[in-house]
Design a protein around this motif. Structure first.
Motif, PDB file in Angstrom:
ATOM      1  N   ALA A 189       0.824  -1.209   0.000  1.00 30.17           N
ATOM      2  CA  ALA A 189       0.000   0.000   0.000  1.00 30.17           C
ATOM      3  C   ALA A 189       0.858   1.258   0.000  1.00 30.17           C
ATOM      4  N   ALA A 190       2.132   1.121   0.397  1.00 28.90           N
ATOM      5  CA  ALA A 190       3.010   2.284   0.440  1.00 28.90           C
ATOM      6  C   ALA A 190       3.211   2.897  -0.946  1.00 28.90           C
ATOM      7  N   MET A 227      -5.241   0.492   4.230  1.00 25.41           N
ATOM      8  CA  MET A 227      -5.135  -0.904   3.791  1.00 25.41           C
ATOM      9  C   MET A 227      -5.562  -1.850   4.914  1.00 25.41           C
ATOM     10  N   ALA A 228      -5.050  -1.599   6.110  1.00 22.65           N
ATOM     11  CA  ALA A 228      -5.410  -2.450   7.242  1.00 22.65           C
ATOM     12  C   ALA A 228      -6.909  -2.380   7.528  1.00 22.65           C
ATOM     13  N   SER A 229      -7.488  -1.185   7.422  1.00 22.46           N
ATOM     14  CA  SER A 229      -8.925  -1.026   7.661  1.00 22.46           C
ATOM     15  C   SER A 229      -9.737  -1.777   6.611  1.00 22.46           C
ATOM     16  N   ALA A 230      -9.303  -1.700   5.355  1.00 21.68           N
ATOM     17  CA  ALA A 230     -10.015  -2.389   4.280  1.00 21.68           C
ATOM     18  C   ALA A 230      -9.967  -3.898   4.464  1.00 21.68           C
ATOM     19  N   VAL A 231      -8.810  -4.414   4.881  1.00 25.13           N
ATOM     20  CA  VAL A 231      -8.682  -5.858   5.113  1.00 25.13           C
ATOM     21  C   VAL A 231      -9.583  -6.293   6.263  1.00 25.13           C
ATOM     22  N   LEU A 274      -6.287 -10.391   2.084  1.00 24.16           N
ATOM     23  CA  LEU A 274      -4.937  -9.852   1.936  1.00 24.16           C
ATOM     24  C   LEU A 274      -4.451  -9.957   0.497  1.00 24.16           C
ATOM     25  N   GLY A 275      -4.731 -11.095  -0.144  1.00 24.82           N
ATOM     26  CA  GLY A 275      -4.312 -11.261  -1.530  1.00 24.82           C
ATOM     27  C   GLY A 275      -4.943 -10.237  -2.447  1.00 24.82           C
TER      28      GLY A 275
END
Length: 264
Positions: free
Chosen positions: A42-43, A68-72, A86-87
């Motif tokens: 995501a960076a 990204m973490a929130s979306a996962v 995650l994939g």
């Protein structure tokens, strides 16, 4: 003294290792290696966002990693398996970031430096960012060590002890986002997950306690950075991948050593 680019590179590698070592232990214990990789991917999207808006890169990368973490987490709550979420998110973020960077026609960007790091080009301001971010992550990890540890070992036990596992996971996510942001310059977004996982995995056979494993991971990470830099200088190889190769070699050595000890 800091005018010597090798000294600055060594300090940068040591700063990232001190922060990523203890944090990497939680990544290993929680089996979150792919989560770290997804956060790192995501960076690239964060870098593209920062360049498009003429904003500082560090806050944009942290924001992209947190999103990204929130979306996962959201996808997992809707019934998707963790590896599926995650994939999907990791490769989508990486691909979208690369496309976004290519569309920035007015911006000259060394994409390889972001993907694989450019530790030999670390400046004094980069050192301040790396050590500042590393100190923040290390302080956060030490401050929340007991909460993170009990939430990792047993969520039910954490509830009984008055610790919210979700809050502990949020702290861990924030720490991962900061490590990703400060480690881009050292090993690049494609190898950040390796610097989180491999030193911790190498320290595991040598440690009898969680604290010992955290200290061992930080030490192995720091030695890998220094040895990798020396190898890159000696053999004219890329510095970031060389650091990861040395860390991988240390993992092989400690694993074989554990096997020999058990064989006796």
């Amino acid at each position: 003294m800091l005018d010597d680019f090798m000294i600055r590179a060594a300090l940068a590698g040591a700063g990232v290792a001190l922060a990523s070592g203890p944090l990497g232990c939680f990544v290993v214990w929680r089996r979150m290696a792919y989560f770290g990789e997804a956060t790192a991917h995501a960076a690239v999207l964060g870098v593209a966002l920062a360049l498009a808006l003429s904003a500082p890169i560090l806050p944009a990368v942290v924001l992209a990693a947190v999103l990204m973490a929130s979306a996962v987490t959201l996808m997992r709550g809707r019934g998707y398996a963790m590896d599926t979420a995650l994939g999907v998110m990791a490769h989508t973020a990486l691909a979208a970031g690369l496309v976004a960077v290519s569309l920035l026609a007015d911006v000259r960007l060394d994409l390889m430096a972001f993907l694989f790091g450019d530790i030999l080009a670390v400046s004094r301001s980069d050192l301040a960012v790396i050590w500042g971010g590393g100190a923040l992550v290390l302080g956060l990890t030490l401050w929340r060590w007991s909460d993170l540890l009990i939430a990792t070992l047993n969520p039910d036990l954490a509830h009984a002890a008055g610790v919210d596992p979700r809050r502990a996971e949020t702290w861990l996510t924030l720490a991962l986002a900061v490590v990703v942001a400060v480690a881009i310059k050292v090993v690049g977004v494609l190898l950040i997950a390796a610097l989180l996982v491999i030193p911790a995995a190498a320290a595991r056979p040598l440690s009898g306690t969680p604290e010992g494993m955290a200290l061992g991971a930080a030490g192995i990470g720091g030695l890998s950075a220094l040895a990798g830099l020396y190898g890159a200088y000696l053999f004219d190889t890329p510095a970031g991948p060389s650091i990861v190769c040395v860390a991988a070699l240390s993992f092989i050595v400690t694993t074989l050593a554990r096997g020999l000890v058990r064989g006796r």
